[in-house]
Design a protein around this motif. Structure first.
Motif: not given
Length: 479
Positions: A156-164
């Protein structure tokens, strides 16, 4: 859930579904007729044992057979010869192979990437007949509704908080090109790329397949991809009419020379292979893969949509013979199968030990009864703004520039994007891991599917969030 029950639309939907399926079987021609609209020619690959011999052989062929069209990849010692008349080509090939027998790789010398003694794989029948009508969600935000695949991989796009992602790490998309001006993609296209299809001078996409692949990786607009800031570059290796193995091999070498960390190949070749045929194509692919890996690039390839075991020779029914899928079967290629909304292997997805990961590829969903069909099991992605959409997309009034589809072609870019994100994060954290180490970590971090594949194997669905989380904190125990 709003239902469409008009039987007047039934045949239209079934036709659309069949056409949609066909768009995911982008197979390139290893040999045979040219399908690009150019004059029809026969063509053959010659692979030399010593790359230093390429120039001499090219000079000989040019002088001896001036009517042959030559093309070559010097870096890996591969030459393509062409002629409109098959008999002329065959006679020239026989003479060249006989005269330079010690210098040219012979069919019998090529090592089969599969076990030649393996029992021929039985066709895995999966396609249940569907006479039903589709359902679709009457959701005002159509862009988010069908992005369940991205949500699965990114949690649910939690990876975006680490890097896009970053343009410092790029994915080469070896496909039908990309809509270079698509509003969701243009900012991440770091180069207009190159076409290897004769007669098509740019990498603009007039097929639609490559733009769909690109959206899964790096869309950043109405849709968002797995890595919405990853750099992407198109290398056109097939058109609306098809492609050739040689064009793909050329693009692999060029993309590696251009320094792309990841090569996404959402297509493949079913190559006839025996001691008498197919060896040159197999050897050419092997050399291109070795060359690419030595340059530091990772190759990610779709497993295919035929529902067969690609660990074995796939029977064709012709004299008991069969084919192998290239480049999926090579051990140095990351091969991707498709999973569904229910987190199961898709019934159409090829499978076997060669499949390294699954990723969301969509399906047509369970059939509730003969008058229903659920659109929510498909994937939404980008599509050329200047091409006519599929019948399904038009039926549900999707905006131009977007379309629904399924297939391992759409699963593969999810894995390519994950590799790119991890490589970027490793560089950012000043960490150095070999591609094999990254692959091992991604397997450990993968999400377990709800059931095993048809062969009973447990293969995980790639999980970008868990992988990036692990890179952020390498002390996190593997699970």
């Amino acid at each position: 859930m709003k239902q469409i029950t008009s039987r007047l639309l039934k045949s239209l939907i079934i036709t659309a579904i069949l056409l949609l399926t066909l768009t995911n079987n982008n197979l390139l021609s290893a040999n045979g007729t040219d399908t690009t609209g150019q004059p029809v020619t026969s063509h053959e690959l010659i692979v030399v044992k010593d790359k230093s011999f390429v120039n001499l052989l090219i000079k000989f062929i040019s002088n001896k057979y001036p009517d042959l069209k030559l093309d070559y990849i010097k870096e890996i010692g591969v030459i393509q010869i062409e002629h409109p008349q098959e008999e002329v080509l065959e006679n020239a090939s026989k003479y060249i192979h006989k005269k330079f027998k010690r210098f040219i790789v012979q069919e019998s010398e090529v090592i089969n990437p599969l076990d030649l003694d393996a029992v021929l794989a039985a066709q895995f029948a999966t396609n249940a007949e569907s006479n039903g009508m589709p359902n679709f969600q009457n959701d005002p935000n159509v862009y988010s509704y069908w992005q369940w695949g991205v949500n699965y991989v990114t949690e649910n796009k939690k990876s975006y908080s680490i890097t896009k992602g970053s343009h410092d790490v790029s994915v080469a998309i070896l496909d039908s090109g990309i809509d270079l001006n698509h509003p969701d993609l243009a900012d991440n296209i770091i180069s207009p790329g190159q076409s290897f299809v004769p007669g098509e001078l740019t990498a603009m996409d007039y097929n639609g397949h490559g733009t769909k692949v690109a959206g899964i990786i790096a869309a950043n607009g109405n849709l968002t991809g797995i890595g919405p800031e990853i750099g992407i570059v198109p290398y056109k290796v097939f058109s609306r009419e098809g492609g050739r193995a040689f064009w793909m091999i050329q693009a692999m070498v060029k993309a590696a020379n251009d320094g792309h960390e990841v090569l996404n190949i959402s297509s493949g070749i079913y190559q006839t292979y025996s001691e008498k045929s197919g060896g040159a194509v197999v050897e050419a692919f092997q050399r291109a893969i070795d060359y690419t890996n030595n340059k530091g690039s990772v190759i990610v390839n779709s497993a295919g949509n035929e529902g067969v075991d690609i660990d074995q020779i796939i029977p064709t029914g012709e004299d008991g013979g069969g084919v192998i899928r290239l480049p999926s079967v090579f051990s140095k290629v990351i091969t991707v199968g498709a999973s569904t909304l229910e987190r199961m292997p898709a019934p159409y997805s090829n499978y076997g030990e060669k499949v390294d990961f699954y990723a969301p590829g969509g399906s047509y969903g369970p059939i509730a009864h003969e008058d229903e069909f659920d659109f929510s099991f498909l994937l939404l992605t980008t599509y050329p703004t200047y091409l006519e959409q599929s019948t399904i997309a038009q039926l549900i009034s999707l905006p131009k520039g977007y379309d629904l589809d399924i297939g391992t072609s759409l699963a593969t870019p999810a894995v390519s994007a994950t590799y790119a994100l991890v490589i970027h994060k490793l560089k950012e954290n000043k960490l150095n891991k070999a591609p094999e180490e990254i692959s091992s970590m991604l397997r450990e971090m993968a999400t377990q599917l709800s059931v095993n594949d048809p062969a009973g194997r447990t293969v995980g669905m790639v999980n970008a969030f868990k992988a990036l989380q692990y890179v952020e904190n390498e002390s996190m125990p593997l699970k």
